[in-house]
Design an enzyme around this catalytic site. Structure first.
Site, mmCIF file in Angstrom:
data_model
loop_
_atom_site.group_PDB
_atom_site.id
_atom_site.type_symbol
_atom_site.label_atom_id
_atom_site.label_comp_id
_atom_site.label_asym_id
_atom_site.label_seq_id
_atom_site.Cartn_x
_atom_site.Cartn_y
_atom_site.Cartn_z
ATOM 1 N N GLU A 251 -8.775 -1.909 5.049
ATOM 2 C CA GLU A 251 -7.643 -0.775 5.450
ATOM 3 C C GLU A 251 -7.646 0.224 4.146
ATOM 4 O O GLU A 251 -7.045 1.213 4.613
ATOM 5 C CB GLU A 251 -6.405 -1.639 5.614
ATOM 6 N N PHE B 134 2.976 -15.931 11.209
ATOM 7 C CA PHE B 134 1.569 -15.453 10.743
ATOM 8 C C PHE B 134 1.164 -14.068 10.615
ATOM 9 O O PHE B 134 1.580 -13.321 11.456
ATOM 10 C CB PHE B 134 0.660 -16.163 11.628
ATOM 11 N N GLN B 135 0.727 -13.880 9.414
ATOM 12 C CA GLN B 135 0.493 -12.256 9.399
ATOM 13 C C GLN B 135 1.451 -11.726 9.273
ATOM 14 O O GLN B 135 1.545 -10.526 9.770
ATOM 15 C CB GLN B 135 -0.558 -11.941 10.203
ATOM 16 N N LYS C 278 4.197 -6.524 18.453
ATOM 17 C CA LYS C 278 3.311 -6.870 19.329
ATOM 18 C C LYS C 278 3.849 -6.668 20.584
ATOM 19 O O LYS C 278 3.408 -6.214 21.953
ATOM 20 C CB LYS C 278 2.305 -8.266 19.123
ATOM 21 N N MET D 137 -13.212 6.715 -18.913
ATOM 22 C CA MET D 137 -12.075 7.360 -19.587
ATOM 23 C C MET D 137 -11.324 6.143 -20.063
ATOM 24 O O MET D 137 -10.830 6.657 -21.170
ATOM 25 C CB MET D 137 -11.216 7.918 -18.342
#
Lengths: 184, 600
Positions: B67, B129-130, B179, B503
């Protein structure tokens, strides 16, 4: 390692040092929607600034708007930055710094419960009377007084009456409005 | 019949309001907003939207491999096309993985709309969940966010999200969509009927301030234009007008990392980038100028150095679309709130209408001073016959990109990762047009370049897209190689491989007594084999002699290509303003030996 050497190792340069701080009262008109308070509080907490007081209530059911009054103490730079950041939040319609705008009225409300012997209750009653506080509840052993005034006056009242058997205090933040005919 | 009447007629013929599921509304609103490409990754809480995507063919979905990659790809797409980037991810880990990309877009003012799935409304707050508190997590790293709790609110929120993302100072907007709302049916509201809220940032500049600014500009003796990403965000016309205005004045111009390309780098008035690794002439001009014209830049700490010693003798004009940028870091004499494009146009008009002329005598003196600074040749480096210097590699890359552009007309787009290679790319690759340079400026996100290159290539299918990378950064989002292969995107990954987090190593060498704590990138993969394993092309250059041939080969491939350029391991990026120092205290490569002894 000396202070100078430590400074040179920082990627961010020096802190600007101490600046003069002042108390400001901000009046913020917002959409009354979930999360709006959290967005506003986040601006303060995210920068490590404490809010002195906060008052929120719906002011227009029709427009679904609330007014938030925030009292904050900070340097002029911080206050300017916070006002600008508040103003760019999507649900915020208007931010007014009443302290900068000029003469304005600020009122806090306090409820204080006194429970003690008859002698102390009488003394407490006298003080309340002197300040023009209202008796909102009364039993043989207790009083609940309601008092409305500026933050400083409320502080003063509480300081005087507390020794006579204070059991509980509940006070609001400031509600504020500018003097004169202007909208804010 | 005019179009409005047509529309009314057609809406009278069909139902007054269209009944759609939440998932269908998302797709319908995107189509109306002109979205044709979105980046995402499916999961349980966004399945209804993926189902709706499957049943249409107007929106192309690009399946990224992480993602974060999807978010950076959308950023690259947005920055190279000027459109709003769109991301679709699932709840919980999908949303939290996107957070780095959202923060990156916030700091660089990139318009994104990110739709995150959420557990059904009745489970929110139950540690389902999630489940993650997505609006809570993303509140400080988005311009605005929404949690949709009623399907009838969704169409308006969709349209408002695009309005907020792209209006004023652009930024990322999250819509958290449970959802059950995706399944629920409701009334769709078309784009032109939607109420896009009260969000109306000021974009028109105050004309009195413009007049005052132009007068200050005209009377300047030692002026400098200091422009930033705001000019790029204002669209191509802003860059065109800026160029015309700067040419009309004959004044020097420098730009931030974010603003490169707004003014053509081949022009003689161009001083190069300013700031920590900016050019000597740009920083000294900023320090010594008498009028500073800041358009669309925000006095970032990488630009100002020590703020107490920042350009002490100048009057400062600051044009910014975001009022909260004014007086945030540097106090300015004349703030102008407004869109950079509108402001430049207004300034140019006032300049022309009032017939202002520059003071040539003073300007010539100023330019001869600047020429002295230029003569220092701050970007020079020691060439080598045996080892590839990273600067040399970029010079050769630039040579062949220019040649390719001339011969085939194919335009070059550069993305970068973060670190030394990024600064060298900003120094050694000239940008003559806006939207050709995609780099993570504010957040400094390693792993930005490859996904951003993928988004850029999708937005510009005919372009030559090169990700100038370091071997450490590229590994942070290397999984996006698969995305490039799946969609036949011939992105070129040009790795300046010095086997160090360059760097970090540079700072440890100069400021931490050469104690190289954890900055050596051990156990590196074989990048040639890695490219081949993904189905791309792998090339390697280990000596200066091999370099040209490898670059030419790279430009010919039609697949994603990794070029592993083994460069000098000890090279440092100069010039440099050490932290806590002012613009006139910058150090050059030749000073480096003196410098590290002094500080360590």
């Amino acid at each position: 390692m000396t202070e100078d050497e430590k400074k040179n190792q920082s990627v961010y340069g020096d802190s600007p040092g101490e600046r003069k701080i002042a108390r400001h009262t901000l009046s913020i008109l917002v959409d009354n929607e979930p999360g709006v308070l959290s967005r506003i509080i986040g601006l303060f907490s995210g920068r490590g600034y404490n809010i002195d007081s906060l008052t929120v209530a719906e002011v227009s059911e029709k427009l679904n708007q609330s007014r938030i009054t925030v009292v904050i103490t900070g340097t002029p730079d911080v206050i300017e930055q916070i006002i600008n950041l508040l103003a760019r939040l999507v649900p915020v319609h208007k931010v007014t710094d009443l302290t900068v705008l000029g003469p304005h009225i600020e009122r806090d409300l306090v409820l204080i419960k006194i429970a003690s012997n008859q002698d102390d209750l009488l003394k407490a009653y006298d003080i309340a009377n002197e300040y023009g506080a209202i008796v909102t509840d009364k039993t043989e052993e207790s009083y609940v007084f309601q008092y409305v005034d500026t933050t400083a006056k409320v502080d003063e009242f509480l300081e005087k009456i507390t020794p006579f058997g204070m059991k509980n205090i509940s006070r609001t933040g400031s509600a504020a409005m500018s003097c004169g005919k202007e909208k804010f | 019949m005019n179009t409005t009447a047509l529309k009314q007629k057609s809406s009278n013929q069909t139902n007054k309001t269209k009944q759609l599921s939440g998932a269908e509304m998302v797709i319908e609103a995107m189509i109306e907003q002109g979205v044709d490409t979105i980046f995402g990754y499916p999961g349980g809480a966004v399945l209804p939207i993926y189902d709706a995507l499957f049943q249409q063919n107007k929106i192309k979905h690009i399946l990224c491999r992480h993602e974060q990659g999807a978010a950076h790809a959308a950023e690259g797409y947005a920055r190279s096309t000027g459109k709003t980037g769109v991301i679709l991810v699932t709840s919980g880990p999908g949303a939290t993985n996107a957070v780095t990309g959202l923060t990156d877009a916030l700091l660089d003012s990139i318009p994104l709309v990110c739709i995150t799935g959420q557990v059904p409304t009745f489970l929110i707050g139950n540690d389902a969940f999630q489940e993650a508190d997505t609006t809570g997590i993303t509140r400080p790293c988005t311009k605005h966010n929404y949690l949709v709790k009623n399907v009838n609110d969704l169409p308006n929120i969709m349209h408002e999200a695009f309005h907020v993302a792209g209006t004023g100072r652009p930024g990322p907007v999250v819509i958290d969509l449970p959802k059950d709302i995706q399944f629920a049916e409701g009334d769709y509201i078309a784009k032109d009927k939607a109420i896009t809220h009260m969000y109306k940032p000021q974009t028109d500049p105050d004309m009195a301030a413009i007049e005052q600014a132009v007068e200050m500009i005209a009377n300047a003796k030692k002026p400098i234009f200091y422009t930033g990403g705001g000019v790029i965000n204002a669209g191509p016309k802003a860059s065109k007008d800026l160029t015309e205005f700067v040419k009309a004045t004959g004044y020097p111009i420098t730009s931030t990392l974010m603003g490169l390309g707004a003014f053509p780098a081949h022009d003689e008035q161009w001083l190069g980038m300013l700031g920590m690794h900016g050019t000597y002439e740009a920083n000294w001009s900023m320090h010594d100028c008498d009028v500073m014209i800041n358009i669309g830049a925000r006095f970032d700490d990488r630009v100002t150095g020590d703020v107490t010693k920042f350009s002490p003798n100048s009057k400062k004009i600051h044009v910014d679309i975001d009022p909260s940028s004014i007086n945030k870091i540097i106090h300015v004499d004349l703030p102008i709130i407004g869109d950079a494009g509108k402001t430049i146009e207004a300034m140019l008009n006032v300049w022309k209408d009032k017939g202002y002329k520059t003071n040539h005598e003073e300007l010539n003196k100023w330019w001869s001073q600047i020429d002295e600074w230029r003569a220092v040749k701050c970007l020079s480096y020691k060439k080598s016959d045996t080892i590839i210097k990273p600067q040399y590699a970029l010079e050769r890359l630039n040579h062949f990109l220019q040649k390719n552009e001339k011969e085939t007309g194919q335009e070059s787009f550069i993305t970068t990762e973060v670190g030394q290679h990024q600064m060298w790319a900003a120094q050694f690759l000239p940008f003559n047009k806006p939207n050709r340079w995609m780099t993570s400026g504010g957040l400094g996100t390693m792993g930005y370049g490859l996904p951003a290159a993928i988004g850029t290539q999708l937005g510009n299918p005919d372009g030559m897209v090169v990700d100038v990378a370091g071997e450490a950064s590229i590994l942070m989002n290397i999984q996006e190689m698969s995305t490039a292969v799946q969609y036949n995107l011939p992105v070129k990954i040009f790795i300046l491989n010095n086997q160090w987090m360059g760097m970090v190593r540079q700072w440890q060498e100069l400021l931490h007594g050469e104690r190289y704590s954890q900055s050596y990138t051990e156990s590196l993969p074989d990048f040639v084999k890695l490219a081949e394993a993904y189905g791309g092309v792998g090339l390697r250059a280990t000596t200066p002699d091999e370099l040209d041939g490898v670059i030419e080969q790279m430009l010919q491939t039609d697949k994603v290509t990794i070029v592993d350029v083994n460069v000098c391991q000890s090279e440092n990026c100069f010039p440099m303003i050490p932290s806590g120092k002012a613009h006139n205290e910058m150090i050059l490569a030749a000073d480096a030996e003196k410098f590290d002894k002094k500080l360590v």
